[in-house]
Design a protein around this motif. Structure first.
Motif, PDB file in Angstrom:
ATOM      1  N   VAL A   1     -12.392  -6.947   4.107  1.00 13.50           N
ATOM      2  CA  VAL A   1     -11.357  -7.302   5.083  1.00 13.50           C
ATOM      3  C   VAL A   1     -11.791  -6.859   6.470  1.00 13.50           C
ATOM      4  O   VAL A   1     -11.662  -7.615   7.443  1.00 13.50           O
ATOM      5  N   ASP A   2     -12.322  -5.635   6.585  1.00 16.58           N
ATOM      6  CA  ASP A   2     -12.823  -5.161   7.882  1.00 16.58           C
ATOM      7  C   ASP A   2     -13.908  -6.092   8.413  1.00 16.58           C
ATOM      8  O   ASP A   2     -13.942  -6.397   9.606  1.00 16.58           O
TER       9      ASP A   2
ATOM     10  N   ASN B   1      -9.548   0.607  -5.574  1.00 15.73           N
ATOM     11  CA  ASN B   1      -9.143  -0.739  -5.158  1.00 15.73           C
ATOM     12  C   ASN B   1      -9.106  -0.865  -3.636  1.00 15.73           C
ATOM     13  O   ASN B   1      -9.488  -1.893  -3.078  1.00 15.73           O
ATOM     14  N   TRP B   2      -8.637   0.185  -2.975  1.00 15.26           N
ATOM     15  CA  TRP B   2      -8.584   0.181  -1.509  1.00 15.26           C
ATOM     16  C   TRP B   2      -9.996   0.069  -0.928  1.00 15.26           C
ATOM     17  O   TRP B   2     -10.238  -0.726  -0.020  1.00 15.26           O
ATOM     18  N   GLU B   3     -10.924   0.836  -1.448  1.00 14.43           N
ATOM     19  CA  GLU B   3     -12.311   0.773  -0.974  1.00 14.43           C
ATOM     20  C   GLU B   3     -12.904  -0.607  -1.227  1.00 14.43           C
ATOM     21  O   GLU B   3     -13.639  -1.136  -0.395  1.00 14.43           O
ATOM     22  N   TYR B   4     -12.578  -1.177  -2.369  1.00  9.99           N
ATOM     23  CA  TYR B   4     -13.077  -2.497  -2.737  1.00  9.99           C
ATOM     24  C   TYR B   4     -12.584  -3.561  -1.745  1.00  9.99           C
ATOM     25  O   TYR B   4     -13.316  -4.477  -1.383  1.00  9.99           O
ATOM     26  N   LEU B   5     -11.327  -3.443  -1.302  1.00  3.60           N
ATOM     27  CA  LEU B   5     -10.735  -4.416  -0.391  1.00  3.60           C
ATOM     28  C   LEU B   5     -11.018  -4.131   1.082  1.00  3.60           C
ATOM     29  O   LEU B   5     -11.153  -5.055   1.879  1.00  3.60           O
ATOM     30  N   LYS B   6     -11.095  -2.860   1.424  1.00  5.91           N
ATOM     31  CA  LYS B   6     -11.193  -2.470   2.827  1.00  5.91           C
ATOM     32  C   LYS B   6     -12.439  -3.027   3.504  1.00  5.91           C
ATOM     33  O   LYS B   6     -12.358  -3.600   4.593  1.00  5.91           O
ATOM     34  N   LYS B   7     -13.580  -2.897   2.890  1.00  2.00           N
ATOM     35  CA  LYS B   7     -14.835  -3.318   3.509  1.00  2.00           C
ATOM     36  C   LYS B   7     -14.862  -4.821   3.804  1.00  2.00           C
ATOM     37  O   LYS B   7     -15.130  -5.223   4.936  1.00  2.00           O
TER      38      LYS B   7
ATOM     39  N   CYS C   1      -0.045   5.372  -0.798  1.00  2.00           N
ATOM     40  CA  CYS C   1       0.095   6.382   0.256  1.00  2.00           C
ATOM     41  C   CYS C   1       1.034   7.508  -0.190  1.00  2.00           C
ATOM     42  O   CYS C   1       0.770   8.685   0.072  1.00  2.00           O
TER      43      CYS C   1
ATOM     44  N   ILE D   1       0.803  -1.227   0.000  1.00  3.93           N
ATOM     45  CA  ILE D   1       0.000   0.000   0.000  1.00  3.93           C
ATOM     46  C   ILE D   1       0.833   1.275   0.000  1.00  3.93           C
ATOM     47  O   ILE D   1       0.303   2.363  -0.200  1.00  3.93           O
TER      48      ILE D   1
ATOM     49  N   ARG E   1      -7.341   4.292  -4.911  1.00  7.90           N
ATOM     50  CA  ARG E   1      -8.450   4.596  -3.995  1.00  7.90           C
ATOM     51  C   ARG E   1      -9.622   3.633  -4.209  1.00  7.90           C
ATOM     52  O   ARG E   1     -10.206   3.129  -3.248  1.00  7.90           O
TER      53      ARG E   1
END
Length: 109
Positions: A99-100, A91-97, A15, A11, A89
């Motif tokens: 995984v959380d 891809n991060w949103e796609y993965l973040k939810k 960043c 990541i 951004r």
């Protein structure tokens, strides 16, 4: 610690692009901004990424006079860099939810 390092490497590029999108920075300053956010990254890890991002034409560097010491290379985002950051951004949103959700204390999946 090795797992954390591998996750961070994945990541770190996004960043770095995010910081440079907000302001023109030089390498050491970039390292300090990452550390201020809790990402413990050495300058030695950042410079190879900056060189690669520059070769990929996602950022551009410009030598400027420094108020103290030698000239510094300041980095700005290119149009391609803006596009790459937007992709990161998304891809991060796609993965973040998901995984959380998986890491939450809830028993249900």
């Amino acid at each position: 610690m090795a797992i954390r390092s591998q996750l961070l490497k994945g990541i770190l590029e996004g960043c770095i692009l995010a910081i440079i999108s907000k302001e023109t920075v030089y390498g050491y300053e970039l390292a300090m901004k990452l550390q201020d956010q809790g990402l413990d990254v050495s300058e030695g890890s950042i410079y190879p990424i900056l060189l690669r991002l520059q070769k990929e034409k996602l950022i551009q560097g410009e030598m400027r006079k420094s108020p103290s010491g030698p000239n510094r290379k300041y980095y700005t985002l290119t149009d391609s860099g803006e596009e790459s950051l937007e992709t990161f951004r998304k891809n991060w949103e796609y993965l973040k939810k998901p995984v959380d959700q998986l890491l939450s204390d809830k028993e249900e999946i």
